[in-house]
Scaffold this motif. Structure first.
Motif, PDB file in Angstrom:
ATOM      1  N   ILE A 237       0.858  -1.185   0.000  1.00  0.00           N
ATOM      2  CA  ILE A 237       0.000   0.000   0.000  1.00  0.00           C
ATOM      3  C   ILE A 237       0.891   1.230   0.000  1.00  0.00           C
ATOM      4  O   ILE A 237       2.055   1.165   0.380  1.00  0.00           O
ATOM      5  N   SER A 238       0.348   2.360  -0.435  1.00  0.00           N
ATOM      6  CA  SER A 238       1.137   3.588  -0.328  1.00  0.00           C
ATOM      7  C   SER A 238       1.102   4.054   1.126  1.00  0.00           C
ATOM      8  O   SER A 238       0.151   3.781   1.852  1.00  0.00           O
ATOM      9  N   PRO A 239       2.135   4.738   1.576  1.00  0.00           N
ATOM     10  CA  PRO A 239       2.195   5.146   2.988  1.00  0.00           C
ATOM     11  C   PRO A 239       1.196   6.245   3.298  1.00  0.00           C
ATOM     12  O   PRO A 239       0.737   6.967   2.418  1.00  0.00           O
ATOM     13  N   ASP A 240       0.855   6.380   4.581  1.00  0.00           N
ATOM     14  CA  ASP A 240       0.038   7.490   5.053  1.00  0.00           C
ATOM     15  C   ASP A 240       0.867   8.768   5.098  1.00  0.00           C
ATOM     16  O   ASP A 240       0.348   9.855   4.901  1.00  0.00           O
ATOM     17  N   LEU A 241       2.153   8.619   5.402  1.00  0.00           N
ATOM     18  CA  LEU A 241       2.996   9.784   5.667  1.00  0.00           C
ATOM     19  C   LEU A 241       4.452   9.474   5.366  1.00  0.00           C
ATOM     20  O   LEU A 241       4.957   8.408   5.713  1.00  0.00           O
ATOM     21  N   LEU A 242       5.132  10.427   4.730  1.00  0.00           N
ATOM     22  CA  LEU A 242       6.586  10.377   4.544  1.00  0.00           C
ATOM     23  C   LEU A 242       7.195  11.375   5.514  1.00  0.00           C
ATOM     24  O   LEU A 242       6.736  12.510   5.596  1.00  0.00           O
ATOM     25  N   VAL A 243       8.222  10.967   6.228  1.00  0.00           N
ATOM     26  CA  VAL A 243       8.992  11.874   7.085  1.00  0.00           C
ATOM     27  C   VAL A 243      10.409  11.842   6.531  1.00  0.00           C
ATOM     28  O   VAL A 243      11.076  10.813   6.582  1.00  0.00           O
ATOM     29  N   VAL A 244      10.853  12.970   5.969  1.00  0.00           N
ATOM     30  CA  VAL A 244      12.103  13.004   5.204  1.00  0.00           C
ATOM     31  C   VAL A 244      12.988  14.138   5.711  1.00  0.00           C
ATOM     32  O   VAL A 244      12.517  15.258   5.915  1.00  0.00           O
ATOM     33  N   ASP A 245      14.275  13.846   5.887  1.00  0.00           N
ATOM     34  CA  ASP A 245      15.241  14.884   6.254  1.00  0.00           C
ATOM     35  C   ASP A 245      15.538  15.729   5.019  1.00  0.00           C
ATOM     36  O   ASP A 245      15.541  15.210   3.896  1.00  0.00           O
TER      37      ASP A 245
ATOM     38  N   GLN B  61      -2.012   2.383   8.837  1.00  0.00           N
ATOM     39  CA  GLN B  61      -1.326   1.945   7.628  1.00  0.00           C
ATOM     40  C   GLN B  61       0.164   2.207   7.759  1.00  0.00           C
ATOM     41  O   GLN B  61       0.653   2.626   8.792  1.00  0.00           O
ATOM     42  N   GLN B  62       0.883   2.008   6.679  1.00  0.00           N
ATOM     43  CA  GLN B  62       2.334   2.133   6.640  1.00  0.00           C
ATOM     44  C   GLN B  62       2.782   3.589   6.757  1.00  0.00           C
ATOM     45  O   GLN B  62       2.203   4.468   6.160  1.00  0.00           O
TER      46      GLN B  62
END
Length: 103
Positions: free
Chosen positions: A20-28, A97-98
């Motif tokens: 599945i596509s993620p709920d949220l990306l946390v990126v530096d 979710q992911q």
């Protein structure tokens, strides 16, 4: 219960077959010699073909960066990131979710 997947670079994200596509990306923001975090978010969204929610972590307080993030609909978390701010961000993203993490 939330699950997460951590990637060290954009290639890892592109080669991973998440169900599945993620709920949220946390990126530096600063990722070394490669593209910056906003570029990575843009690539991931294009790869999944979805407007995945995203947050950018940075110590950079530049107004231009804030404008870029706002223009791409990316939340900005300034370093040092307070645990309560990260928890609030994660809680605001809904279902179980992911969540893809990179910081």
């Amino acid at each position: 219960r939330r699950r997460h997947t951590r990637f060290r670079n954009v290639t890892g994200v592109q080669t991973c077959a998440l169900p599945i596509s993620p709920d949220l990306l946390v990126v530096d923001y600063h990722l070394g010699a490669g593209p910056d975090g906003l570029t990575v978010i843009e690539r991931i969204r294009a790869e999944w073909g979805a407007e995945v929610a995203a947050a950018l972590i940075t110590a950079d307080r530049d107004a231009t960066l804030r404008a870029r993030a706002r223009g791409q609909r990316v939340d900005l978390l300034l370093k040092p990131v307070k645990p309560a701010a990260l928890r609030a961000l994660l809680r605001g993203r809904g279902r179980n979710q992911q969540v893809a993490l990179r910081a």
